[in-house]
Design a protein around this motif. Structure first.
Motif, PDB file in Angstrom:
ATOM      1  N   GLY A  68       0.821  -1.210   0.000  1.00 23.21           N
ATOM      2  CA  GLY A  68       0.000   0.000   0.000  1.00 23.21           C
ATOM      3  C   GLY A  68       0.849   1.252   0.000  1.00 23.21           C
ATOM      4  O   GLY A  68       0.533   2.243  -0.672  1.00 23.21           O
ATOM      5  N   TRP A  69       1.920   1.223   0.744  1.00 25.00           N
ATOM      6  CA  TRP A  69       2.824   2.366   0.791  1.00 25.00           C
ATOM      7  C   TRP A  69       3.461   2.587  -0.584  1.00 25.00           C
ATOM      8  O   TRP A  69       3.546   3.718  -1.064  1.00 25.00           O
ATOM      9  CB  TRP A  69       3.894   2.125   1.856  1.00 25.00           C
ATOM     10  CG  TRP A  69       4.854   3.232   2.019  1.00 25.00           C
ATOM     11  CD1 TRP A  69       4.637   4.425   2.652  1.00 25.00           C
ATOM     12  CD2 TRP A  69       6.205   3.272   1.543  1.00 25.00           C
ATOM     13  NE1 TRP A  69       5.765   5.191   2.603  1.00 25.00           N
ATOM     14  CE2 TRP A  69       6.751   4.515   1.927  1.00 25.00           C
ATOM     15  CE3 TRP A  69       6.995   2.383   0.844  1.00 25.00           C
ATOM     16  CZ2 TRP A  69       8.049   4.867   1.617  1.00 25.00           C
ATOM     17  CZ3 TRP A  69       8.290   2.753   0.536  1.00 25.00           C
ATOM     18  CH2 TRP A  69       8.797   3.983   0.929  1.00 25.00           C
ATOM     19  N   LEU A  70       3.897   1.511  -1.227  1.00 26.96           N
ATOM     20  CA  LEU A  70       4.475   1.630  -2.568  1.00 26.96           C
ATOM     21  C   LEU A  70       3.430   2.062  -3.596  1.00 26.96           C
ATOM     22  O   LEU A  70       3.707   2.878  -4.477  1.00 26.96           O
ATOM     23  CB  LEU A  70       5.113   0.308  -2.991  1.00 26.96           C
ATOM     24  CG  LEU A  70       6.390  -0.078  -2.263  1.00 26.96           C
ATOM     25  CD1 LEU A  70       6.811  -1.486  -2.659  1.00 26.96           C
ATOM     26  CD2 LEU A  70       7.494   0.909  -2.558  1.00 26.96           C
ATOM     27  N   TRP A  71       2.227   1.511  -3.500  1.00 25.91           N
ATOM     28  CA  TRP A  71       1.162   1.857  -4.437  1.00 25.91           C
ATOM     29  C   TRP A  71       0.794   3.333  -4.320  1.00 25.91           C
ATOM     30  O   TRP A  71       0.514   3.992  -5.321  1.00 25.91           O
ATOM     31  CB  TRP A  71      -0.049   0.972  -4.197  1.00 25.91           C
ATOM     32  CG  TRP A  71      -1.138   1.197  -5.196  1.00 25.91           C
ATOM     33  CD1 TRP A  71      -2.377   1.668  -4.952  1.00 25.91           C
ATOM     34  CD2 TRP A  71      -1.086   0.957  -6.602  1.00 25.91           C
ATOM     35  NE1 TRP A  71      -3.097   1.740  -6.104  1.00 25.91           N
ATOM     36  CE2 TRP A  71      -2.325   1.312  -7.142  1.00 25.91           C
ATOM     37  CE3 TRP A  71      -0.097   0.486  -7.455  1.00 25.91           C
ATOM     38  CZ2 TRP A  71      -2.620   1.211  -8.493  1.00 25.91           C
ATOM     39  CZ3 TRP A  71      -0.383   0.391  -8.809  1.00 25.91           C
ATOM     40  CH2 TRP A  71      -1.631   0.738  -9.316  1.00 25.91           C
ATOM     41  N   ARG A  72       0.813   3.870  -3.114  1.00 25.28           N
ATOM     42  CA  ARG A  72       0.541   5.293  -2.915  1.00 25.28           C
ATOM     43  C   ARG A  72       1.576   6.136  -3.652  1.00 25.28           C
ATOM     44  O   ARG A  72       1.250   7.153  -4.235  1.00 25.28           O
ATOM     45  CB  ARG A  72       0.559   5.629  -1.423  1.00 25.28           C
ATOM     46  CG  ARG A  72       0.265   7.075  -1.138  1.00 25.28           C
ATOM     47  CD  ARG A  72       0.250   7.326   0.369  1.00 25.28           C
ATOM     48  NE  ARG A  72      -0.086   8.687   0.651  1.00 25.28           N
ATOM     49  CZ  ARG A  72       0.797   9.669   0.818  1.00 25.28           C
ATOM     50  NH1 ARG A  72       2.080   9.410   0.728  1.00 25.28           N
ATOM     51  NH2 ARG A  72       0.407  10.897   1.067  1.00 25.28           N
ATOM     52  N   ARG A  73       2.820   5.709  -3.629  1.00 26.19           N
ATOM     53  CA  ARG A  73       3.875   6.432  -4.352  1.00 26.19           C
ATOM     54  C   ARG A  73       3.608   6.422  -5.857  1.00 26.19           C
ATOM     55  O   ARG A  73       3.936   7.369  -6.550  1.00 26.19           O
ATOM     56  CB  ARG A  73       5.238   5.799  -4.086  1.00 26.19           C
ATOM     57  CG  ARG A  73       5.661   5.829  -2.657  1.00 26.19           C
ATOM     58  CD  ARG A  73       6.355   7.103  -2.389  1.00 26.19           C
ATOM     59  NE  ARG A  73       6.846   7.091  -1.004  1.00 26.19           N
ATOM     60  CZ  ARG A  73       7.462   8.092  -0.474  1.00 26.19           C
ATOM     61  NH1 ARG A  73       7.679   9.165  -1.173  1.00 26.19           N
ATOM     62  NH2 ARG A  73       7.834   8.035   0.774  1.00 26.19           N
ATOM     63  N   VAL A  74       3.023   5.332  -6.362  1.00 21.39           N
ATOM     64  CA  VAL A  74       2.770   5.212  -7.791  1.00 21.39           C
ATOM     65  C   VAL A  74       1.607   6.099  -8.223  1.00 21.39           C
ATOM     66  O   VAL A  74       1.684   6.797  -9.235  1.00 21.39           O
ATOM     67  CB  VAL A  74       2.500   3.737  -8.174  1.00 21.39           C
ATOM     68  CG1 VAL A  74       2.021   3.606  -9.603  1.00 21.39           C
ATOM     69  CG2 VAL A  74       3.739   2.900  -7.938  1.00 21.39           C
ATOM     70  N   VAL A  75       0.508   6.074  -7.487  1.00 16.98           N
ATOM     71  CA  VAL A  75      -0.712   6.764  -7.928  1.00 16.98           C
ATOM     72  C   VAL A  75      -0.862   8.172  -7.368  1.00 16.98           C
ATOM     73  O   VAL A  75      -1.770   8.889  -7.777  1.00 16.98           O
ATOM     74  CB  VAL A  75      -1.974   5.943  -7.582  1.00 16.98           C
ATOM     75  CG1 VAL A  75      -1.946   4.599  -8.270  1.00 16.98           C
ATOM     76  CG2 VAL A  75      -2.149   5.788  -6.095  1.00 16.98           C
ATOM     77  N   LEU A  76      -0.011   8.590  -6.474  1.00 18.12           N
ATOM     78  CA  LEU A  76      -0.136   9.918  -5.870  1.00 18.12           C
ATOM     79  C   LEU A  76       0.125  11.005  -6.905  1.00 18.12           C
ATOM     80  O   LEU A  76       1.087  10.939  -7.669  1.00 18.12           O
ATOM     81  CB  LEU A  76       0.854  10.067  -4.714  1.00 18.12           C
ATOM     82  CG  LEU A  76       0.736  11.354  -3.909  1.00 18.12           C
ATOM     83  CD1 LEU A  76      -0.584  11.384  -3.167  1.00 18.12           C
ATOM     84  CD2 LEU A  76       1.878  11.473  -2.934  1.00 18.12           C
ATOM     85  N   ARG A  78      -0.020  15.439  -7.673  1.00 18.21           N
ATOM     86  CA  ARG A  78       0.043  16.740  -6.999  1.00 18.21           C
ATOM     87  C   ARG A  78      -1.366  17.197  -6.648  1.00 18.21           C
ATOM     88  O   ARG A  78      -2.348  16.785  -7.276  1.00 18.21           O
ATOM     89  CB  ARG A  78       0.705  17.769  -7.918  1.00 18.21           C
ATOM     90  CG  ARG A  78       2.167  17.511  -8.188  1.00 18.21           C
ATOM     91  CD  ARG A  78       2.774  18.648  -9.002  1.00 18.21           C
ATOM     92  NE  ARG A  78       1.882  19.216 -10.015  1.00 18.21           N
ATOM     93  CZ  ARG A  78       1.762  18.778 -11.281  1.00 18.21           C
ATOM     94  NH1 ARG A  78       2.480  17.742 -11.673  1.00 18.21           N
ATOM     95  NH2 ARG A  78       0.964  19.364 -12.125  1.00 18.21           N
ATOM     96  N   GLN A  79      -1.479  18.078  -5.686  1.00 21.47           N
ATOM     97  CA  GLN A  79      -2.772  18.539  -5.233  1.00 21.47           C
ATOM     98  C   GLN A  79      -3.511  19.310  -6.341  1.00 21.47           C
ATOM     99  O   GLN A  79      -4.735  19.266  -6.440  1.00 21.47           O
ATOM    100  CB  GLN A  79      -2.634  19.412  -3.996  1.00 21.47           C
ATOM    101  CG  GLN A  79      -3.930  19.677  -3.304  1.00 21.47           C
ATOM    102  CD  GLN A  79      -3.717  20.275  -1.939  1.00 21.47           C
ATOM    103  OE1 GLN A  79      -2.617  20.636  -1.559  1.00 21.47           O
ATOM    104  NE2 GLN A  79      -4.781  20.375  -1.183  1.00 21.47           N
ATOM    105  N   ASP A  80      -2.790  19.989  -7.213  1.00 19.33           N
ATOM    106  CA  ASP A  80      -3.416  20.759  -8.290  1.00 19.33           C
ATOM    107  C   ASP A  80      -3.421  20.001  -9.621  1.00 19.33           C
ATOM    108  O   ASP A  80      -3.530  20.603 -10.685  1.00 19.33           O
ATOM    109  CB  ASP A  80      -2.701  22.102  -8.446  1.00 19.33           C
ATOM    110  CG  ASP A  80      -1.232  21.924  -8.822  1.00 19.33           C
ATOM    111  OD1 ASP A  80      -0.712  20.802  -8.686  1.00 19.33           O
ATOM    112  OD2 ASP A  80      -0.621  22.922  -9.233  1.00 19.33           O
ATOM    113  N   TYR A  81      -3.338  18.696  -9.603  1.00 19.28           N
ATOM    114  CA  TYR A  81      -3.239  17.884 -10.810  1.00 19.28           C
ATOM    115  C   TYR A  81      -4.445  18.079 -11.730  1.00 19.28           C
ATOM    116  O   TYR A  81      -4.300  18.143 -12.944  1.00 19.28           O
ATOM    117  CB  TYR A  81      -3.102  16.411 -10.411  1.00 19.28           C
ATOM    118  CG  TYR A  81      -2.998  15.458 -11.575  1.00 19.28           C
ATOM    119  CD1 TYR A  81      -1.801  15.346 -12.275  1.00 19.28           C
ATOM    120  CD2 TYR A  81      -4.064  14.672 -11.968  1.00 19.28           C
ATOM    121  CE1 TYR A  81      -1.688  14.476 -13.348  1.00 19.28           C
ATOM    122  CE2 TYR A  81      -3.963  13.805 -13.038  1.00 19.28           C
ATOM    123  CZ  TYR A  81      -2.774  13.716 -13.722  1.00 19.28           C
ATOM    124  OH  TYR A  81      -2.656  12.855 -14.773  1.00 19.28           O
TER     125      TYR A  81
END
Length: 84
Positions: A68-76, A78-81
């Protein structure tokens, strides 16, 4: 509502959090110790090892949290995306 009259739940107190934590540790330790007294009819040799399911569960939990931690890095993003 003033700060003094706020509704406080039982887990808001640090002492109760500590009690719950140590109670869970005691339950886990008790179940781990009880695992040594059980007679198992295992299908595989590894299932017969005392504490196997506790260790396997901990490793699986750690792997899921790590994934989950790695997946968050993949799909995260920017806030203004999605802005203009």
């Amino acid at each position: 509502m003033s700060e003094q009259k706020m509704d406080r739940r039982w887990l808001d107190k640090t002492a109760n959090q500590n009690r719950l934590f140590y109670a869970l540790i005691a339950i886990c330790a008790g179940l781990f110790i009880a695992d040594f007294s059980m007679d198992r009819h295992a299908h595989f040799e590894t299932e017969a090892i005392p504490g196997f399911y506790a260790v396997f569960g901990f490793i699986a939990y750690t792997a899921i949290v790590g994934a989950g931690w790695l997946w968050r890095r993949v799909v995260l993003r920017r806030q203004d995306y999605y802005d203009g």
